[in-house]
Scaffold this motif. Sequence first.
Motif, PDB file in Angstrom:
ATOM      1  N   UNK A  96     137.327 -45.122  -4.103  1.00  0.00           N
ATOM      2  CA  UNK A  96     138.705 -45.170  -4.588  1.00  0.00           C
ATOM      3  C   UNK A  96     139.121 -46.639  -4.626  1.00  0.00           C
ATOM      4  N   UNK A  97     139.379 -47.166  -5.828  1.00  0.00           N
ATOM      5  CA  UNK A  97     139.794 -48.567  -5.964  1.00  0.00           C
ATOM      6  C   UNK A  97     141.234 -48.672  -6.474  1.00  0.00           C
ATOM      7  N   UNK A  98     142.013 -47.595  -6.295  1.00  0.00           N
ATOM      8  CA  UNK A  98     143.392 -47.606  -6.764  1.00  0.00           C
ATOM      9  C   UNK A  98     143.491 -47.277  -8.241  1.00  0.00           C
ATOM     10  N   UNK A  99     144.705 -47.273  -8.761  1.00  0.00           N
ATOM     11  CA  UNK A  99     144.944 -46.931 -10.159  1.00  0.00           C
ATOM     12  C   UNK A  99     144.418 -48.029 -11.086  1.00  0.00           C
ATOM     13  N   UNK A 100     144.007 -47.617 -12.294  1.00  0.00           N
ATOM     14  CA  UNK A 100     143.494 -48.543 -13.300  1.00  0.00           C
ATOM     15  C   UNK A 100     144.301 -48.371 -14.577  1.00  0.00           C
ATOM     16  N   UNK A 101     144.830 -49.474 -15.103  1.00  0.00           N
ATOM     17  CA  UNK A 101     145.574 -49.440 -16.363  1.00  0.00           C
ATOM     18  C   UNK A 101     144.622 -49.663 -17.528  1.00  0.00           C
ATOM     19  N   UNK A 102     144.764 -48.842 -18.566  1.00  0.00           N
ATOM     20  CA  UNK A 102     143.915 -48.920 -19.757  1.00  0.00           C
ATOM     21  C   UNK A 102     144.794 -49.109 -20.985  1.00  0.00           C
ATOM     22  N   UNK A 137     139.054 -45.559 -30.909  1.00  0.00           N
ATOM     23  CA  UNK A 137     137.631 -45.900 -30.830  1.00  0.00           C
ATOM     24  C   UNK A 137     137.387 -47.400 -30.860  1.00  0.00           C
ATOM     25  N   UNK A 138     138.444 -48.222 -30.881  1.00  0.00           N
ATOM     26  CA  UNK A 138     138.281 -49.666 -30.993  1.00  0.00           C
ATOM     27  C   UNK A 138     138.214 -50.366 -29.648  1.00  0.00           C
ATOM     28  N   UNK A 139     138.773 -51.600 -29.581  1.00  0.00           N
ATOM     29  CA  UNK A 139     138.712 -52.405 -28.378  1.00  0.00           C
ATOM     30  C   UNK A 139     139.594 -51.870 -27.261  1.00  0.00           C
ATOM     31  N   UNK A 140     139.216 -52.195 -26.017  1.00  0.00           N
ATOM     32  CA  UNK A 140     139.937 -51.737 -24.838  1.00  0.00           C
ATOM     33  C   UNK A 140     140.097 -52.871 -23.839  1.00  0.00           C
ATOM     34  N   UNK A 141     141.171 -52.764 -23.026  1.00  0.00           N
ATOM     35  CA  UNK A 141     141.361 -53.637 -21.876  1.00  0.00           C
ATOM     36  C   UNK A 141     141.618 -52.762 -20.659  1.00  0.00           C
ATOM     37  N   UNK A 142     140.951 -53.081 -19.545  1.00  0.00           N
ATOM     38  CA  UNK A 142     141.118 -52.350 -18.293  1.00  0.00           C
ATOM     39  C   UNK A 142     141.505 -53.337 -17.187  1.00  0.00           C
ATOM     40  N   UNK A 143     142.537 -52.958 -16.421  1.00  0.00           N
ATOM     41  CA  UNK A 143     143.020 -53.813 -15.342  1.00  0.00           C
ATOM     42  C   UNK A 143     143.225 -52.978 -14.087  1.00  0.00           C
ATOM     43  N   UNK A 144     142.677 -53.448 -12.976  1.00  0.00           N
ATOM     44  CA  UNK A 144     142.862 -52.771 -11.696  1.00  0.00           C
ATOM     45  C   UNK A 144     143.457 -53.730 -10.678  1.00  0.00           C
ATOM     46  N   UNK A 145     144.527 -53.286  -9.997  1.00  0.00           N
ATOM     47  CA  UNK A 145     145.143 -54.123  -8.957  1.00  0.00           C
ATOM     48  C   UNK A 145     144.323 -54.102  -7.684  1.00  0.00           C
ATOM     49  N   UNK A 190     140.007 -55.207  -7.398  1.00  0.00           N
ATOM     50  CA  UNK A 190     140.815 -55.924  -8.377  1.00  0.00           C
ATOM     51  C   UNK A 190     139.918 -56.461  -9.503  1.00  0.00           C
ATOM     52  N   UNK A 191     140.341 -56.254 -10.759  1.00  0.00           N
ATOM     53  CA  UNK A 191     139.553 -56.750 -11.893  1.00  0.00           C
ATOM     54  C   UNK A 191     140.385 -56.721 -13.155  1.00  0.00           C
ATOM     55  N   UNK A 192     139.898 -57.423 -14.175  1.00  0.00           N
ATOM     56  CA  UNK A 192     140.497 -57.394 -15.506  1.00  0.00           C
ATOM     57  C   UNK A 192     139.371 -57.653 -16.502  1.00  0.00           C
ATOM     58  N   UNK A 193     139.174 -56.738 -17.442  1.00  0.00           N
ATOM     59  CA  UNK A 193     138.093 -56.887 -18.404  1.00  0.00           C
ATOM     60  C   UNK A 193     138.511 -56.277 -19.733  1.00  0.00           C
ATOM     61  N   UNK A 194     138.029 -56.850 -20.811  1.00  0.00           N
ATOM     62  CA  UNK A 194     138.307 -56.306 -22.141  1.00  0.00           C
ATOM     63  C   UNK A 194     137.078 -56.486 -23.017  1.00  0.00           C
ATOM     64  N   UNK A 195     137.017 -55.709 -24.088  1.00  0.00           N
ATOM     65  CA  UNK A 195     135.888 -55.811 -24.991  1.00  0.00           C
ATOM     66  C   UNK A 195     136.023 -54.849 -26.154  1.00  0.00           C
ATOM     67  N   UNK A 196     135.115 -54.972 -27.097  1.00  0.00           N
ATOM     68  CA  UNK A 196     135.102 -54.124 -28.286  1.00  0.00           C
ATOM     69  C   UNK A 196     133.732 -53.466 -28.413  1.00  0.00           C
ATOM     70  N   UNK A 197     133.684 -52.250 -28.943  1.00  0.00           N
ATOM     71  CA  UNK A 197     132.412 -51.526 -29.047  1.00  0.00           C
ATOM     72  C   UNK A 197     131.554 -52.026 -30.195  1.00  0.00           C
ATOM     73  N   UNK A 203     133.631 -59.650 -13.058  1.00  0.00           N
ATOM     74  CA  UNK A 203     133.768 -59.797 -11.610  1.00  0.00           C
ATOM     75  C   UNK A 203     134.775 -58.788 -11.084  1.00  0.00           C
ATOM     76  N   UNK A 204     134.442 -58.185  -9.935  1.00  0.00           N
ATOM     77  CA  UNK A 204     135.311 -57.179  -9.321  1.00  0.00           C
ATOM     78  C   UNK A 204     135.298 -57.398  -7.814  1.00  0.00           C
ATOM     79  N   UNK A 205     136.463 -57.532  -7.242  1.00  0.00           N
ATOM     80  CA  UNK A 205     136.560 -57.850  -5.820  1.00  0.00           C
ATOM     81  C   UNK A 205     135.891 -56.785  -4.962  1.00  0.00           C
ATOM     82  N   UNK A 206     134.997 -57.221  -4.057  1.00  0.00           N
ATOM     83  CA  UNK A 206     134.372 -56.315  -3.112  1.00  0.00           C
ATOM     84  C   UNK A 206     133.243 -55.490  -3.667  1.00  0.00           C
TER      85      UNK A 206
END
Length: 285
Positions: A107-113, A147-155, A164-171, A265-268
């Motif tokens: 469990x790494x907490x909620x993730x925003x997409x 179906x396009x690009x996405x960004x994911x952020x976790x506190x 904690x992380x922040x990543x984005x990309x396109x398929x 990079x993702x903490x821990x």
Amino acid sequence: MVLCRSTWLVSLFAAIGVGCTGAGPEVALDADIAAHSEGIVFVERVSDGSGARVHVGGRFFRSQGVRVESLPELVGAPPSAAVTGCTERASMGEGADPTQAEVQLLDVGAIDARAEALVARMAPHRLPDLWNVVSGVVYGLDGELPAGGWQFTGAGDPVTQRGAFDVSGAPPDPIANLRLGDDALPLPSGQAVVLPRRGGLSLRWARGASSDRVAVVFEGAGTLSCGARDDGTFDLDGHQGDRVRELLRQGGTISVHRLRVIPFAMAGINRASLVFDQVVRVRAE
């Protein structure tokens, strides 16, 4: 949109080979492998002849006694992007003592997409304790997804300081002009590929980016996973073709995955990646 529907969970159980007996899924074991932590956020687009569906998920886990290449399939994530060669999944109990294998989904907490006009939050959803190897929580989104690009952020988890992380990309582009022998894939809904009785097997498609990889997965009485470059060609010789026919003798599926892997990079967590998975899947008999 938050979510893990019950039907989505059933699909997850099927993906990792779990029944209601508590016997545990098939998994490649290795008692000498040290503890390993990994995060996989994935966007999977599946085309099977009945239209294309997009699934989004996250798996964050700590494992012990399980081969690293077996972990994605075990936790219900896209297959690993091996460069070349084929690996057949071993059965539980072959090799090391299965009591030494453990995968804890964290469990790494909620993730925003975020994607196009969509803003959603993925919350952790605990899996029932149906088996003795994997336990913990999963993340997923279901519904009408872009179906396009996405960004994911976790506190991250404020207590453990993990996640904690922040990543984005396109398929990558969907796989085009895919053929298994003379058959164009995917087949119309309800139809199944009939494999030739003997000889090798050949797949051809419109080549993609040199940085992307392809995985071909034959799943029936067992699972044979093969890696390839995204150069438009994949061939199995007669011996390998015979093994595929044996695995699919009672029916099964053939899945071709175009994989784009973006490390972050993702903490821990030792290793983390965003994986875009363009899949063509057909029934085989």
